[in-house]
Scaffold this motif. Sequence first.
Motif, short mmCIF file in Angstrom:
data_model
loop_
_atom_site.label_atom_id
_atom_site.label_comp_id
_atom_site.label_asym_id
_atom_site.label_seq_id
_atom_site.Cartn_x
_atom_site.Cartn_y
_atom_site.Cartn_z
N GLU A 103 1.11 -1.53 0.03
CA GLU A 103 0.32 0.18 -0.26
C GLU A 103 0.66 1.03 -0.14
N LYS A 104 1.99 1.39 0.70
CA LYS A 104 3.07 2.30 0.79
C LYS A 104 3.47 2.68 -0.51
N ILE A 105 3.91 1.49 -0.73
CA ILE A 105 4.79 1.54 -2.11
C ILE A 105 3.96 2.32 -3.18
N ASN A 106 2.76 1.69 -3.54
CA ASN A 106 1.43 2.36 -4.38
C ASN A 106 0.94 3.89 -3.84
N ARG A 107 0.95 3.96 -3.25
CA ARG A 107 0.71 5.55 -2.60
C ARG A 107 1.94 6.55 -3.13
N VAL A 108 2.92 5.86 -2.52
CA VAL A 108 4.21 6.92 -2.89
C VAL A 108 5.07 6.67 -4.54
N LEU A 109 4.52 6.28 -4.94
CA LEU A 109 4.46 5.70 -6.32
C LEU A 109 3.60 6.88 -6.81
N HIS A 110 2.71 6.79 -6.43
CA HIS A 110 1.59 7.84 -6.82
C HIS A 110 1.18 9.42 -6.65
N ASP A 111 2.02 9.88 -5.29
CA ASP A 111 2.63 10.89 -5.46
C ASP A 111 3.47 11.67 -5.74
N VAL A 112 4.28 10.67 -6.62
CA VAL A 112 5.62 11.06 -8.07
C VAL A 112 5.24 11.16 -8.78
N GLY A 113 3.83 10.59 -9.64
CA GLY A 113 3.72 10.32 -10.48
C GLY A 113 3.89 8.87 -11.77
N ALA A 114 4.27 7.57 -10.57
CA ALA A 114 5.15 7.10 -11.23
C ALA A 114 4.84 5.75 -10.78
N CYS A 115 4.05 5.71 -11.12
CA CYS A 115 2.40 4.42 -11.33
C CYS A 115 3.16 3.49 -12.78
N HIS A 116 3.17 4.09 -12.90
CA HIS A 116 4.02 2.94 -15.23
C HIS A 116 5.00 2.47 -14.90
#
Length: 252
Positions: A103-116
């Motif tokens: 969950e944390k990885i997903n949240r922080v990736l989202h915060d920096v626009g790097a989910c892809h």
Amino acid sequence: MDLIKFIDVSYTMTSGAPILSDINLTISKGKITTIIGPNGAGKTTLLKLMLGLAKPSSGKIHHLAKVRVGYVPQKLKLNPLLPVTVERFLQLASPLGNKILAEKINRVLHDVGACHLKQRWMRELSGGETQRILLVRALMQDPDLLVLDEPAQGVDIMGQADLYQLIARLRDQIGCGIVLVSHDLHLVMAASDNVICLNQHVCCSGSPSDVQSHPSYAQLFGTRAEAASLAIYTHHHTHHHDIPCTQGHDHD
């Protein structure tokens, strides 16, 4: 709130060569402090002192109790044959349990626009993409202070602008203190609240406009400092911040 305070700090090598002398500076929460200076100015030594990796020869350094620091290095050295995805690389950086960590990885990736980038191989990332993932890794520490050492190395000019805009946005979002160390001029200056011009001692410090108009700054960096434009920060980009990460596989 002051996170770190240097009081009359000097550092001398065992050979007797002086590296830093009489450094006075304060790193505050919620502020972006940029430390600029030419090669050999002592920026790396200053970072080591700030991170507690070296001790001053004289003077005092006060740290806020239990301050959490996230560190983004200049570059990442990975074996190009190592089969590590972004997700696995981030998992290795945290002791959290599987569900909480995911969950944390997903949240922080989202915060920096790097989910892809989540399922990409680390070895395939561009310079700018790698810096974003290193930033994610640092942010997973929930830092009070985020320290970035030459974060734009290997990143093209527009990527640098995006990166510094992102750093400023994260500061506003998280409220942490941020230290940027660089010899780049105009790009970092535009993202800063406070600038410290270093050349083994503090030549000048203050707001970006104050430092840019200081004779010591012009003496160190010459006409290219005067010609530096801050307009690059007025443009807008779409980084898909509204698209959440999922715990499944993301698509490029």
